[in-house]
Design a protein around this motif. Structure first.
Motif, PDB file in Angstrom:
ATOM      1  N   VAL A 101       0.885  -1.159   0.000  1.00 29.96           N
ATOM      2  CA  VAL A 101       0.000   0.000   0.000  1.00 29.96           C
ATOM      3  C   VAL A 101       0.924   1.209   0.000  1.00 29.96           C
ATOM      4  CG1 VAL A 101      -1.802   1.259   1.247  1.00 29.96           C
ATOM      5  CG2 VAL A 101      -1.740  -1.260   1.328  1.00 29.96           C
ATOM      6  N   SER A 102       0.774   2.086  -0.991  1.00 31.91           N
ATOM      7  CA  SER A 102       1.635   3.264  -1.071  1.00 31.91           C
ATOM      8  C   SER A 102       0.760   4.507  -1.123  1.00 31.91           C
ATOM      9  CB  SER A 102       2.531   3.188  -2.312  1.00 31.91           C
ATOM     10  OG  SER A 102       3.432   4.273  -2.323  1.00 31.91           O
ATOM     11  N   VAL A 103       0.816   5.282  -0.058  1.00 33.75           N
ATOM     12  CA  VAL A 103       0.013   6.502   0.043  1.00 33.75           C
ATOM     13  C   VAL A 103       0.916   7.635   0.491  1.00 33.75           C
ATOM     14  CG1 VAL A 103      -1.916   7.638   1.230  1.00 33.75           C
ATOM     15  CG2 VAL A 103      -2.102   5.224   0.591  1.00 33.75           C
ATOM     16  N   MET A 104       0.901   8.728  -0.230  1.00 32.76           N
ATOM     17  CA  MET A 104       1.785   9.839   0.112  1.00 32.76           C
ATOM     18  C   MET A 104       1.371  10.483   1.430  1.00 32.76           C
ATOM     19  SD  MET A 104       0.371  12.282  -2.966  1.00 32.76           S
ATOM     20  CE  MET A 104       1.994  12.917  -3.331  1.00 32.76           C
ATOM     21  N   TRP A 105       2.351  11.029   2.152  1.00 30.39           N
ATOM     22  CA  TRP A 105       2.045  11.697   3.435  1.00 30.39           C
ATOM     23  C   TRP A 105       1.327  13.009   3.148  1.00 30.39           C
ATOM     24  CZ3 TRP A 105       4.857  10.175   8.259  1.00 30.39           C
ATOM     25  CH2 TRP A 105       4.392  10.894   9.374  1.00 30.39           C
ATOM     26  N   ALA A 106       1.863  13.766   2.195  1.00 35.13           N
ATOM     27  CA  ALA A 106       1.226  15.037   1.828  1.00 35.13           C
ATOM     28  C   ALA A 106       1.355  15.232   0.331  1.00 35.13           C
ATOM     29  CB  ALA A 106       1.883  16.196   2.560  1.00 35.13           C
ATOM     30  N   ASN A 107       0.315  15.788  -0.258  1.00 32.69           N
ATOM     31  CA  ASN A 107       0.301  15.957  -1.707  1.00 32.69           C
ATOM     32  C   ASN A 107       1.158  17.144  -2.142  1.00 32.69           C
ATOM     33  OD1 ASN A 107      -1.144  17.203  -4.319  1.00 32.69           O
ATOM     34  ND2 ASN A 107      -1.248  14.983  -4.312  1.00 32.69           N
ATOM     35  N   ASN A 108       1.887  16.947  -3.225  1.00 34.05           N
ATOM     36  CA  ASN A 108       2.813  17.990  -3.671  1.00 34.05           C
ATOM     37  C   ASN A 108       2.132  19.147  -4.394  1.00 34.05           C
ATOM     38  OD1 ASN A 108       2.624  15.522  -5.291  1.00 34.05           O
ATOM     39  ND2 ASN A 108       3.782  16.645  -6.825  1.00 34.05           N
ATOM     40  N   GLU A 109       0.891  18.981  -4.814  1.00 39.95           N
ATOM     41  CA  GLU A 109       0.231  20.096  -5.499  1.00 39.95           C
ATOM     42  C   GLU A 109      -0.698  20.883  -4.580  1.00 39.95           C
ATOM     43  OE1 GLU A 109      -1.314  19.321  -9.416  1.00 39.95           O
ATOM     44  OE2 GLU A 109       0.090  17.667  -9.691  1.00 39.95           O
ATOM     45  N   THR A 110      -1.384  20.177  -3.708  1.00 40.44           N
ATOM     46  CA  THR A 110      -2.354  20.857  -2.842  1.00 40.44           C
ATOM     47  C   THR A 110      -1.883  20.966  -1.397  1.00 40.44           C
ATOM     48  OG1 THR A 110      -3.412  18.760  -2.342  1.00 40.44           O
ATOM     49  CG2 THR A 110      -4.301  20.014  -4.212  1.00 40.44           C
ATOM     50  N   GLY A 111      -0.913  20.137  -1.013  1.00 34.78           N
ATOM     51  CA  GLY A 111      -0.454  20.119   0.376  1.00 34.78           C
ATOM     52  C   GLY A 111      -1.350  19.307   1.299  1.00 34.78           C
ATOM     53  N   VAL A 112      -2.406  18.690   0.750  1.00 41.60           N
ATOM     54  CA  VAL A 112      -3.337  17.923   1.591  1.00 41.60           C
ATOM     55  C   VAL A 112      -2.606  16.747   2.243  1.00 41.60           C
ATOM     56  CG1 VAL A 112      -5.409  16.451   1.585  1.00 41.60           C
ATOM     57  CG2 VAL A 112      -5.390  18.596   0.297  1.00 41.60           C
ATOM     58  N   ILE A 113      -2.853  16.571   3.549  1.00 44.13           N
ATOM     59  CA  ILE A 113      -2.186  15.542   4.349  1.00 44.13           C
ATOM     60  C   ILE A 113      -3.101  14.327   4.502  1.00 44.13           C
ATOM     61  CG2 ILE A 113      -1.291  15.034   6.670  1.00 44.13           C
ATOM     62  CD1 ILE A 113      -0.414  17.997   6.803  1.00 44.13           C
ATOM     63  N   PHE A 114      -2.546  13.145   4.274  1.00 41.49           N
ATOM     64  CA  PHE A 114      -3.318  11.899   4.397  1.00 41.49           C
ATOM     65  C   PHE A 114      -3.050  11.225   5.749  1.00 41.49           C
ATOM     66  CE2 PHE A 114      -3.224  11.486  -0.483  1.00 41.49           C
ATOM     67  CZ  PHE A 114      -4.473  12.066  -0.596  1.00 41.49           C
ATOM     68  N   PRO A 115      -4.051  10.462   6.265  1.00 40.18           N
ATOM     69  CA  PRO A 115      -3.877   9.770   7.565  1.00 40.18           C
ATOM     70  C   PRO A 115      -3.038   8.506   7.412  1.00 40.18           C
ATOM     71  CG  PRO A 115      -6.059   9.316   6.674  1.00 40.18           C
ATOM     72  CD  PRO A 115      -5.368  10.213   5.673  1.00 40.18           C
ATOM     73  N   VAL A 116      -1.746   8.673   7.127  1.00 40.37           N
ATOM     74  CA  VAL A 116      -0.913   7.526   6.759  1.00 40.37           C
ATOM     75  C   VAL A 116      -0.743   6.512   7.888  1.00 40.37           C
ATOM     76  CG1 VAL A 116       0.323   8.490   4.791  1.00 40.37           C
ATOM     77  CG2 VAL A 116       1.129   9.002   7.087  1.00 40.37           C
ATOM     78  N   GLU A 117      -0.699   6.980   9.114  1.00 44.93           N
ATOM     79  CA  GLU A 117      -0.494   6.028  10.217  1.00 44.93           C
ATOM     80  C   GLU A 117      -1.676   5.054  10.309  1.00 44.93           C
ATOM     81  OE1 GLU A 117       2.483   5.917  11.909  1.00 44.93           O
ATOM     82  OE2 GLU A 117       1.650   4.082  12.751  1.00 44.93           O
ATOM     83  N   ASP A 118      -2.892   5.568  10.176  1.00 37.42           N
ATOM     84  CA  ASP A 118      -4.083   4.708  10.211  1.00 37.42           C
ATOM     85  C   ASP A 118      -4.049   3.708   9.051  1.00 37.42           C
ATOM     86  OD1 ASP A 118      -4.888   6.218  12.330  1.00 37.42           O
ATOM     87  OD2 ASP A 118      -6.413   7.358  11.222  1.00 37.42           O
ATOM     88  N   LEU A 119      -3.668   4.197   7.881  1.00 35.77           N
ATOM     89  CA  LEU A 119      -3.634   3.330   6.704  1.00 35.77           C
ATOM     90  C   LEU A 119      -2.547   2.269   6.850  1.00 35.77           C
ATOM     91  CD1 LEU A 119      -4.124   6.104   4.000  1.00 35.77           C
ATOM     92  CD2 LEU A 119      -5.832   4.497   4.861  1.00 35.77           C
ATOM     93  N   ALA A 120      -1.426   2.649   7.472  1.00 31.32           N
ATOM     94  CA  ALA A 120      -0.342   1.683   7.681  1.00 31.32           C
ATOM     95  C   ALA A 120      -0.812   0.563   8.602  1.00 31.32           C
ATOM     96  CB  ALA A 120       0.879   2.389   8.275  1.00 31.32           C
ATOM     97  N   ARG A 121      -1.593   0.913   9.612  1.00 31.97           N
ATOM     98  CA  ARG A 121      -2.113  -0.111  10.525  1.00 31.97           C
ATOM     99  C   ARG A 121      -3.071  -1.047   9.788  1.00 31.97           C
ATOM    100  NH1 ARG A 121      -4.117   3.426  14.333  1.00 31.97           N
ATOM    101  NH2 ARG A 121      -2.317   4.761  14.591  1.00 31.97           N
ATOM    102  N   ALA A 122      -3.898  -0.448   8.929  1.00 32.58           N
ATOM    103  CA  ALA A 122      -4.840  -1.268   8.144  1.00 32.58           C
ATOM    104  C   ALA A 122      -4.071  -2.218   7.224  1.00 32.58           C
ATOM    105  CB  ALA A 122      -5.758  -0.363   7.333  1.00 32.58           C
ATOM    106  N   ALA A 123      -2.963  -1.740   6.636  1.00 32.06           N
ATOM    107  CA  ALA A 123      -2.162  -2.588   5.746  1.00 32.06           C
ATOM    108  C   ALA A 123      -1.579  -3.759   6.535  1.00 32.06           C
ATOM    109  CB  ALA A 123      -1.052  -1.765   5.099  1.00 32.06           C
ATOM    110  N   ARG A 124      -1.092  -3.481   7.728  1.00 32.22           N
ATOM    111  CA  ARG A 124      -0.470  -4.536   8.546  1.00 32.22           C
ATOM    112  C   ARG A 124      -1.445  -5.648   8.900  1.00 32.22           C
ATOM    113  NH1 ARG A 124       4.796  -3.940  11.341  1.00 32.22           N
ATOM    114  NH2 ARG A 124       5.640  -2.075  10.371  1.00 32.22           N
ATOM    115  N   THR A 125      -2.708  -5.286   9.128  1.00 33.36           N
ATOM    116  CA  THR A 125      -3.658  -6.335   9.491  1.00 33.36           C
ATOM    117  C   THR A 125      -3.843  -7.330   8.345  1.00 33.36           C
ATOM    118  OG1 THR A 125      -5.592  -5.122   8.740  1.00 33.36           O
ATOM    119  CG2 THR A 125      -4.939  -4.792  11.043  1.00 33.36           C
ATOM    120  N   LYS A 126      -3.506  -6.908   7.115  1.00 33.20           N
ATOM    121  CA  LYS A 126      -3.615  -7.812   5.959  1.00 33.20           C
ATOM    122  C   LYS A 126      -2.256  -8.358   5.549  1.00 33.20           C
ATOM    123  CE  LYS A 126      -8.071  -7.231   5.007  1.00 33.20           C
ATOM    124  NZ  LYS A 126      -9.039  -8.315   4.871  1.00 33.20           N
TER     125      LYS A 126
END
Ligand SMILES: *Cc1c(COP(=O)(O)O)cnc(C)c1O
Length: 364
Positions: free
Chosen positions: A122-147
């Protein structure tokens, strides 16, 4: 950097004493980068750029279990991830491209639901380079680990701008690039969490603890270390003063041109990025006028500049071609002043007014 381009030109991997001084400098830089990330020195691999980090992390994650043929990413990644994943689809992988809403946000439940038993990475950027929007990467990383999937985050835009603390994190891989935090171009780092299986992307000698072959770019690595140390000491300043400069720019811009719109989630955005939409204006034409006035901005990312396509990031947010083409990104840093902000607002406003006067029939 300079001593390592002149006096201390020894090879850090050599046995002679002349190399050990150089080796010490590389290890000091590793400690400085680790400190900025709240990581361990042993978890840092120096790379040639952010793109290499993204490629290497994904390649390693896929190599760990060849039976897993599914990758989850977003529709707004940097081209280094986007094009790598597109290439994977031609090699028999299935890729799920997570959508974003009109503010550029991911739906965390939708993202978690997309991760399957056969998901390799699962590859999700921490923050977008065009808008600066920040993604909840820690939550997504936990979801990836469960699988049982590896989680990589492209944190090239986030590192040095927002706090990053990887001790105890669920993130396996994180990439960063020197030139986005005032270090030179052509150097970066990949964080590989301890006990994570890693397959080298660049196969060669045993440099970087066997994780990346090739003689180190010592001067640039030393510079990245110093930049990381300085970024760590200015992190609070980024969140307050730099954010203040960006907010001042956005507020003054909408006061001067009331139909200006700010793109991206106002609640979760990097402090240094402003993506603005000027209705009825062509971004590329704007850039020419701004450049003449000494103001550097961008339409889309520098890596896609010159392409005829509107930004895939803004398109993924549901923007029309007209909206995407009328949007520009402005970046701010600790080296900017309030005077520059005020001058910038005037330069941008005049350029917009000039273009609107030239094509009064354009829709507003
Ligand atoms: C700049 C950037 C990259 C690429 O870094 P390079 O050092 O140019 O390879 C990757 N991801 C994001 C989000 C970036 O902003």
């Amino acid at each position: 950097m300079l001593p390592f381009l002149t006096e201390f030109y020894g090879n850090p991997s050599s046995a002679y004493g002349f190399g050990s001084r150089v080796r010490d400098a590389v290890e000091q830089a590793r400690a400085q980068v680790a400190a900025l990330l709240g990581a361990d020195e042993g978890e840092i691999v120096f790379t040639s750029c952010g793109s290499e980090g993204n490629n290497a992390a994904l390649a390693s994650a896929l190599a760990a279990d060849r039976d897993r043929k599914h990758v989850v990413t977003t529709g707004v990644e940097h081209s280094a991830t986007k094009n790598y994943c597109e290439a994977l689809t031609r090699k028999g992988y299935e890729v799920t491209w997570l959508p974003v809403d009109s503010l550029g946000r991911l739906d965390p439940d939708e993202a978690a639901a997309a991760i399957r038993d056969d998901t390799a990475a699962v590859s999700v950027m921490w923050a977008n380079n065009e808008t600066g929007v920040i993604f909840p990467v820690e939550d997504l990383a936990r979801a990836a680990r469960t699988k049982g999937a590896y989680f990589h985050t492209d944190a090239v835009q986030a590192v040095g701008k927002v706090p990053v603390r990887l001790v105890g994190s669920a993130i396996h891989f994180l990439s960063l690039a020197g030139h986005k935090l005032h270090a030179p171009k052509g150097v970066g780092a990949l964080y590989v969490q301890r006990r994570t299986r890693f397959t080298p992307f660049l196969i060669g000698g045993s440099q970087e603890n066997g994780r990346r072959g090739g003689t180190e770019n010592v001067a640039s690595i030393v510079a990245l270390g110093k930049a990381a140390e300085l970024a760590a000491s200015h992190l609070a300043y980024e969140g307050t003063v730099v954010r203040g400069l960006r907010d001042r720019f956005e507020a003054a811009m909408s006061a001067r041109l009331p139909d200006t719109q700010t793109n991206g989630d106002p609640a979760a955005r990097l402090p240094n990025t402003a993506s603005l939409y000027f209705p009825g204006v062509d971004g590329e034409a704007m850039l020419v006028l701004l450049d003449k006035a000494g103001l550097c901005a961008s339409a889309g990312s520098a890596c896609t500049a010159g392409s005829l396509y509107p930004s895939h990031v803004l398109t993924a947010m549901g923007f029309s071609v007209e909206q995407a083409r009328g949007s520009l990104r402005f970046s701010f840093s600790r080296f900017n002043t309030e005077e520059e902000i005020d001058r910038g607002v005037e330069i941008v406003a005049r350029a917009v007014e000039r273009l609107r006067a030239m094509s009064p029939a354009e829709p507003r």
